[in-house]
Scaffold this motif. Structure first.
Motif, PDB file in Angstrom:
ATOM      1  N   ARG A 374       0.863  -1.172   0.000  1.00  0.00           N
ATOM      2  CA  ARG A 374       0.000   0.000   0.000  1.00  0.00           C
ATOM      3  C   ARG A 374       0.904   1.227   0.000  1.00  0.00           C
ATOM      4  O   ARG A 374       1.847   1.300   0.793  1.00  0.00           O
ATOM      5  N   LEU A 375       0.614   2.169  -0.893  1.00  0.00           N
ATOM      6  CA  LEU A 375       1.422   3.382  -0.997  1.00  0.00           C
ATOM      7  C   LEU A 375       0.757   4.507  -0.213  1.00  0.00           C
ATOM      8  O   LEU A 375      -0.400   4.852  -0.476  1.00  0.00           O
ATOM      9  N   TYR A 376       1.486   5.068   0.738  1.00  0.00           N
ATOM     10  CA  TYR A 376       0.971   6.161   1.556  1.00  0.00           C
ATOM     11  C   TYR A 376       1.810   7.413   1.317  1.00  0.00           C
ATOM     12  O   TYR A 376       3.043   7.370   1.359  1.00  0.00           O
ATOM     13  N   SER A 377       1.135   8.534   1.093  1.00  0.00           N
ATOM     14  CA  SER A 377       1.836   9.805   0.943  1.00  0.00           C
ATOM     15  C   SER A 377       2.598  10.123   2.224  1.00  0.00           C
ATOM     16  O   SER A 377       2.038  10.057   3.322  1.00  0.00           O
ATOM     17  N   GLU A 388      13.712   9.654   9.815  1.00  0.00           N
ATOM     18  CA  GLU A 388      12.340   9.234  10.091  1.00  0.00           C
ATOM     19  C   GLU A 388      11.471   9.446   8.858  1.00  0.00           C
ATOM     20  O   GLU A 388      11.786  10.251   7.988  1.00  0.00           O
ATOM     21  N   VAL A 389      10.353   8.749   8.841  1.00  0.00           N
ATOM     22  CA  VAL A 389       9.314   9.004   7.855  1.00  0.00           C
ATOM     23  C   VAL A 389       7.981   8.963   8.579  1.00  0.00           C
ATOM     24  O   VAL A 389       7.751   8.095   9.436  1.00  0.00           O
ATOM     25  N   HIS A 390       7.108   9.928   8.286  1.00  0.00           N
ATOM     26  CA  HIS A 390       5.808  10.015   8.950  1.00  0.00           C
ATOM     27  C   HIS A 390       4.688   9.720   7.953  1.00  0.00           C
ATOM     28  O   HIS A 390       4.780  10.074   6.773  1.00  0.00           O
ATOM     29  N   LEU A 391       3.628   9.095   8.446  1.00  0.00           N
ATOM     30  CA  LEU A 391       2.454   8.779   7.637  1.00  0.00           C
ATOM     31  C   LEU A 391       1.202   9.254   8.350  1.00  0.00           C
ATOM     32  O   LEU A 391       1.151   9.289   9.585  1.00  0.00           O
TER      33      LEU A 391
END
Length: 587
Positions: A374-377, A388-391
């Motif tokens: 699943r691709l999340y912006s 880090e990466v935030h969703l």
């Protein structure tokens, strides 16, 4: 022969870019005419293989680059172009054309292909009798109009006189092997046409090869969760969460506007319910891929899509149950009736409702698709959140067909990820969806619901860069008291002057529903003025209703406040899109 390429970060304004693009286009035209004259005199042309791609999420672009590498390895020149980077009048310049396109939604062209597609439909489109082509189509068999964009392009090219050199290949979600077979067939067919490398070294023209991450769908990074917090109030009718994920040890980087691919596991309760409905041994070995097998329960947990029924499973259930009504619904003329019938139904519902359809463990998994990422912006700037990466993800939970249902990946993140759980993920670039290279350019961002995710990242990026450009956000949800995501952050950005304007549309806080497109219309005069000042217009969120309503509102605003006819307004918006100043990330 290599034509100049203007990098995204080159220090030119829009007017300078347009002048340079026109200059280079004219130079290219003269060089191509020179090549034609050389060819007619018996000389060697070395004209490049044109590889056009239509893409929504980047898969087609990646394959276009791979196709170019194959061409170069065979001594050919290759020119890779997005469909929004070429005019219809230029198509006759290429005698060898490879076209790779995804299909967006249910049979539509991807965003970057719309302008060219509309142009080649017009009366007077140049003939292509000297063009030889091949098409690779990407799609998803869960949609009725599978690979329709590729089908439409092949039909139109043939109508214009182009000659097909190999049969079109239609790829499902697992496209790597079909692509490999297609390109193996295409290369010798191109070689037979001649026009190999010129006296220059063979090369890939027009754009640099993108840097690929070593972390991919086939080789995901096992990340760990840092934070999982609910953005919505307990009284909300929805549940939306903010996730912070560590990239430590990965060397993953990303740009604002990119997405993160997350590969989920399935709900163990649902896995056990399916095994019970099948009445089979959970430890029975089943084939997962060629040369690989594992116990059924493990395979259903991690390898297969078990929620949404595939067309193959539906057909098998209809056949084995011999249910008259279900078999009638599979008639192609019953498309709407079948869609209504399947609404809210999962694979488990079919197994329970048609229990006379019996399958062995091996037969059942053979009817399933592989689990898909699943691709999340991404909702963070790595410049602000190093490592880090935030969703921002809405948890899908609902009741249907007498059962509680939930989204595969959204509830994997919400319910089953702990500090000890690996989140298998990889970066998914979206090169056209990001803050403008021009720090002074105004940005208009329309992001209701979780569509606000990339715009949180955009604002963080502009804040870190101290960009002087104006920023305007349209955000909407159901209720302000319970659904105002990132309220404190947005208020702070407003107070510090980073967020110039914030227009809110909480649809259920009053009797008449108000949406982001309504707020756009209310402020149409100023919105148009921002566009006239060189502003960029971004949209993120629901493709089926919101994005279409926003597009209609934008056209109406341009017509009203620009004093334009409907046709002129459409051309204005098309020019925005071609200049990559109207960009959408919709799903």
């Amino acid at each position: 022969m290599t034509f100049p390429y203007i990098p995204e970060d080159a220090p030119f304004n829009d007017g300078q870019r347009q002048w340079l693009s026109g200059f280079f286009a004219g130079m290219k035209s003269r060089l191509l005419e020179s090549e034609k004259a050389n060819k007619s005199a018996g000389g060697e042309t070395g004209s490049p293989v044109a590889i056009l791609y239509g893409t929504q999420t980047g898969n087609a672009e990646g394959l276009a680059q791979e196709a170019a590498e194959h061409a170069v390895s065979q001594g050919m020149q290759a020119q890779v172009l997005g469909m929004d980077e070429i005019e219809a009048d230029a198509l006759p310049s290429y005698d060898r054309l490879l076209l790779i396109t995804s299909t967006y939604g249910d049979g539509e062209m991807p965003d970057n292909a719309i302008s060219l597609w509309n142009a080649v439909q017009e009366e007077g489109t140049p003939r292509l009798e000297n063009t030889h082509f091949a098409v690779l189509a990407l799609g998803d068999t869960s949609y009725d109009l599978f690979c329709q964009a590729g089908i439409d392009w092949e039909r139109r090219l043939e109508e214009l006189g182009a000659k097909k050199i190999v049969e079109r290949v239609d790829c499902d979600l697992e496209f790597e092997e079909p692509f490999a077979q297609w390109i193996d067939d295409v290369m010798p067919a191109l070689a037979k046409l001649g026009g190999g490398a010129s006296t220059e070294s063979a090369a890939i023209e027009a754009k640099p090869k993108p840097v690929k991450s070593k972390w991919t769908k086939k080789n995901p990074f096992p990340a760990k969760i840092l934070k999982n917090e609910t953005l919505t109030d307990p009284k909300s009718s929805k549940e939306t969460r903010h996730y912070e994920i560590s990239l430590e040890g990965s060397d993953i980087t990303y740009e604002v506007g990119d997405a993160l691919g997350v590969i989920p596991t399935n709900c163990p309760v649902l896995v056990d319910e399916i095994i019970s409905a099948l009445g089979v041994d959970p430890l029975a070995n089943v084939t997962v891929s060629e040369g690989e097998s594992k116990p059924l329960r493990d395979a259903l947990f991690s390898d297969f899509e078990i929620k949404t029924p595939s067309k193959e499973l539906l057909a098998a259930v209809a056949e084995r149950s011999a249910d008259k009504k279900l078999n009638e619904l599979l008639d192609p003329s019953k498309k709407k009736e079948l869609t209504d019938f399947l609404w809210g139904k999962d694979s488990i519902d079919l197994l329970l409702d048609y229990h006379t359809a019996v399958f062995t463990a091996e037969e059942f998994v053979a009817l399933l698709k592989r689990v898909q990422p699943r691709l999340y912006s991404i909702s963070s700037s790595i410049a602000k959140h190093l490592g880090e990466v935030h969703l921002t993800v809405a948890s899908v939970r609902y009741e249907s067909n007498g059962r509680d249902k939930k989204g595969v990946c959204s509830t994997f993140l919400a319910d089953r990820v702990s500090a000890d759980t690996d989140i298998l993920c990889y970066p998914a670039p979206n090169k056209n969806f990001g803050v403008p290279a021009d720090e002074n350019a105004p940005m208009i961002m329309v992001g209701p619901g979780t569509g606000v995710a990339p715009f949180r990242a955009f604002l963080e990026e502009r804040d870190i860069r101290k960009s002087p450009g104006k920023n305007w956000l349209f955000f909407g949800e159901r209720n302000r008291a319970s659904d105002f995501f990132y309220e404190d952050e947005l208020t702070d950005l407003q107070e510090r002057g980073v967020l110039t304007r914030l227009d809110l549309a909480f649809s259920r806080d009053q009797e008449a529903k108000i949406y982001v497109q309504d707020r756009m219309r209310e402020n149409g005069k100023e919105l148009y003025q921002w566009l006239e000042e060189g502003g960029y217009f971004f949209v993120c969120g629901d493709a089926y209703r919101m994005a279409k309503d926003v597009d209609k509102a934008l056209l109406d605003i341009v017509a009203e406040h620009g004093g334009k006819s409907e046709e002129a307004a459409q051309k204005y918006v098309q020019e925005l899109s071609k200049a990559k100043r109207y960009v959408r990330d919709v799903y």
